[in-house]
Design a protein around this motif. Structure first.
Motif, PDB file in Angstrom:
ATOM      1  N   ARG A 231      -4.779 -12.289   2.205  1.00  0.00           N
ATOM      2  CA  ARG A 231      -3.847 -11.258   2.687  1.00  0.00           C
ATOM      3  C   ARG A 231      -4.126 -10.898   4.144  1.00  0.00           C
ATOM      4  O   ARG A 231      -3.198 -10.814   4.956  1.00  0.00           O
ATOM      5  CB  ARG A 231      -3.963 -10.009   1.812  1.00  0.00           C
ATOM      6  CG  ARG A 231      -3.386 -10.176   0.421  1.00  0.00           C
ATOM      7  CD  ARG A 231      -3.380  -8.863  -0.310  1.00  0.00           C
ATOM      8  NE  ARG A 231      -2.772  -8.979  -1.624  1.00  0.00           N
ATOM      9  CZ  ARG A 231      -2.376  -7.947  -2.365  1.00  0.00           C
ATOM     10  NH1 ARG A 231      -2.541  -6.721  -1.904  1.00  0.00           N
ATOM     11  NH2 ARG A 231      -1.832  -8.122  -3.543  1.00  0.00           N
TER      12      ARG A 231
ATOM     13  N   GLN B 134       5.898   1.356  -2.383  1.00  0.00           N
ATOM     14  CA  GLN B 134       5.356  -0.002  -2.444  1.00  0.00           C
ATOM     15  C   GLN B 134       5.334  -0.461  -3.888  1.00  0.00           C
ATOM     16  O   GLN B 134       4.931   0.284  -4.786  1.00  0.00           O
ATOM     17  CB  GLN B 134       3.940  -0.048  -1.858  1.00  0.00           C
ATOM     18  CG  GLN B 134       3.340  -1.441  -1.779  1.00  0.00           C
ATOM     19  CD  GLN B 134       2.060  -1.466  -0.981  1.00  0.00           C
ATOM     20  OE1 GLN B 134       2.037  -1.121   0.199  1.00  0.00           O
ATOM     21  NE2 GLN B 134       0.977  -1.860  -1.611  1.00  0.00           N
TER      22      GLN B 134
ATOM     23  N   ASP C 245       1.191  -4.244  -7.182  1.00  0.00           N
ATOM     24  CA  ASP C 245       0.562  -5.519  -6.851  1.00  0.00           C
ATOM     25  C   ASP C 245      -0.791  -5.689  -7.525  1.00  0.00           C
ATOM     26  O   ASP C 245      -1.578  -6.555  -7.151  1.00  0.00           O
ATOM     27  CB  ASP C 245       0.397  -5.669  -5.335  1.00  0.00           C
ATOM     28  CG  ASP C 245      -0.461  -4.564  -4.735  1.00  0.00           C
ATOM     29  OD1 ASP C 245      -0.820  -3.625  -5.468  1.00  0.00           O
ATOM     30  OD2 ASP C 245      -0.779  -4.648  -3.534  1.00  0.00           O
TER      31      ASP C 245
ATOM     32  N   ARG D 133       4.391  -3.007   4.715  1.00  0.00           N
ATOM     33  CA  ARG D 133       3.547  -2.496   3.644  1.00  0.00           C
ATOM     34  C   ARG D 133       2.987  -1.147   4.049  1.00  0.00           C
ATOM     35  O   ARG D 133       2.834  -0.856   5.245  1.00  0.00           O
ATOM     36  CB  ARG D 133       2.380  -3.448   3.347  1.00  0.00           C
ATOM     37  CG  ARG D 133       2.755  -4.751   2.675  1.00  0.00           C
ATOM     38  CD  ARG D 133       1.507  -5.566   2.407  1.00  0.00           C
ATOM     39  NE  ARG D 133       0.587  -4.855   1.545  1.00  0.00           N
ATOM     40  CZ  ARG D 133       0.589  -4.945   0.207  1.00  0.00           C
ATOM     41  NH1 ARG D 133       1.464  -5.716  -0.394  1.00  0.00           N
ATOM     42  NH2 ARG D 133      -0.283  -4.276  -0.516  1.00  0.00           N
TER      43      ARG D 133
END
Length: 454
Positions: free
Chosen positions: A144, A429, A432, A34
């Motif tokens: 997370r 990325q 999200d 990430r």
């Protein structure tokens, strides 16, 4: 900012420095998982020694600070990562208000349609969606960080605001049980407070009908607290409309005695209006919901007070930000490495089901495209656009908003860059539901450095 590390089997290891992460990537021993927060996965390592790390949370109404710290044996904590989450509870509140208005219109103006079933039950511990969002977003980032770091404990600032003392600093004893309306009702209290006259025109309009009026309109977030209520005649109430008392006073002229009276009284009412306690109420409502959600993770949860957080921050000479407040939560002897960049996280949602825009009259104004992706990109993806020539030449990084034509908009920390071709974009990325940008680290001032040395 420390780089989060996971092993070959995606189990968390201790974070490393940026220099070490760069060497591992250059030598081919790691790959990027990430970008926000920056996380790498080792290709040649399984397992390893870890140290106790703790997630510390400073919950707030509009923003929540989070810190990942490594606990030392002597009570010293070493800050590894700092983040600040900007919530979108106000957006959720406005969207639900629009849905409620549309539902009422369908049932009344178009044709009467009785509700088919009663699904408005509220179980124990229920929170409004705009408040539940704050708990869910915070818990999502706790989960997370647990995937990417060896978290062994959690600390939360379990603050409670005394809203009655915030409204009246001299309150004490039995006055907490009596309240503002002790021995009276709202309308009678307001009539007595304004001497049975309109608070704006003082009877000059000649309208005998007096109504309860909101200084800050309910349609714009005003509350039903007595401090936000006055008695107004129907004429003033309709002329004021959906404006605050301050906005109405600015729009009024001085052509007549009625306008001059309305302007003077609206300015006085606006200047004397008590501050809103919405943020304090949101924190009070969600603090136990977040605490019980953290307990359900199975990790040891420690709770600290707001006064202890402030004392730690002032004693250690640390500036006040949401993320650094989180690092000061609980019992702390010393904090090392707090002057580091902060990852600003903004909850942006995952899009909308609405397929058209509406005019102010409620009629459709054009239709949005049906396809979710265009040229391999979708709205919310984080991209890097390298434009070689033209007015927009340069490197642009941020969230992309796609168009069917292939000409995209990129939301950068410095503003929106419009009309960037998809050929210049490289995906960094996938979307999200969050927007990211890195805030520069905060250095201690001379006064703070002096207090820390003392």
């Amino acid at each position: 900012m420390a780089v989060l590390v996971i092993d070959k089997r995606k189990r968390p290891l201790m974070p490393c420095s940026e220099k070490r992460a760069r060497l591992l990537l250059d030598r081919g021993r790691a790959v990027v998982v990430r970008v926000h927060p920056f996380t790498i996965r080792l290709k040649d390592r399984v397992g390893g020694d870890t140290q106790p790390t703790r997630i510390k949370i400073d919950p707030g109404s509009r923003a929540t600070g989070m810190a990942l710290v490594r606990e030392g044996g002597d009570g010293t904590e070493h800050v590894l990562w700092l983040g600040g989450i900007a919530h979108r509870g106000h957006v959720i509140h406005d969207r639900l208000a629009q849905r409620r208005a549309a539902r009422r219109r369908r049932r009344s103006q178009l044709r009467h349609r009785a509700p088919r079933f009663d699904n408005r039950t509220r179980p124990a511990g229920w929170l409004a969606p705009s408040l539940q969002h704050r708990v869910d977003t915070t818990m999502a980032w706790v989960k997370r960080l647990r995937r990417w770091a060896p978290v062994t404990a959690v600390s939360q600032e379990l603050v409670r605001f005394d809203m009655q003392r915030m409204d009246n600093a001299t309150i004490s004893g039995i006055e907490y049980q009596q309240g503002t309306l002790f021995g009276t009702e709202v309308r009678e209290y307001l009539l007595h407070r304004h001497q049975h006259q309109c608070a704006y025109c003082a009877g000059l309009s000649g309208d005998p009908v007096l109504e309860v009026e909101h200084v800050h309109p309910r349609s714009r977030g005003g509350s039903d607290r007595v401090g936000n209520l006055v008695i107004g005649c129907r004429d003033c109430n309709q002329v004021k409309g959906n404006r605050t008392a301050g906005e109405w006073s600015e729009a009024l002229g001085r052509r007549s005695a009625l306008d001059r009276a309305r302007k003077a009284n609206a300015e006085r009412i606006s200047a004397g209006k008590r501050p809103s306690l919405r943020d304090a109420s949101a924190v009070n409502s969600t603090r136990w919901g977040l605490f019980h959600a953290l307990k359900a993770t199975g990790l040891p949860v420690a709770a600290g007070t707001g006064g202890l957080t402030k004392w730690n921050r002032q004693r250690l000479g640390i500036p006040k930000t949401h993320a650094l407040d989180a690092a000061c939560v609980g019992t702390v002897e010393a904090i090392e490495g707090w002057s580091r960049p902060v990852l600003a996280i903004r909850a942006s949602g995952r899009g909308s089901y609405q397929r058209t825009r509406l005019t102010r009259h409620g009629f459709p104004r054009g239709y949005l495209m049906r396809a979710k992706r265009v040229r391999g990109f979708q709205t919310g993806d984080h991209v890097r656009a390298a434009v070689g020539t033209g007015k927009k030449a340069g490197i642009h990084r941020g969230r992309v908003a796609v168009r069917a034509t292939g000409s995209f908009n990129i939301q950068t920390p410095n503003g929106v860059i419009q009309g960037i071709s998809h050929r210049h974009c490289t995906l960094t990325q996938r979307a999200d539901g969050y927007g990211y940008h890195v805030q520069p680290k905060i250095a201690a001032t001379k006064e703070e450095a002096g207090s820390k040395a003392a």
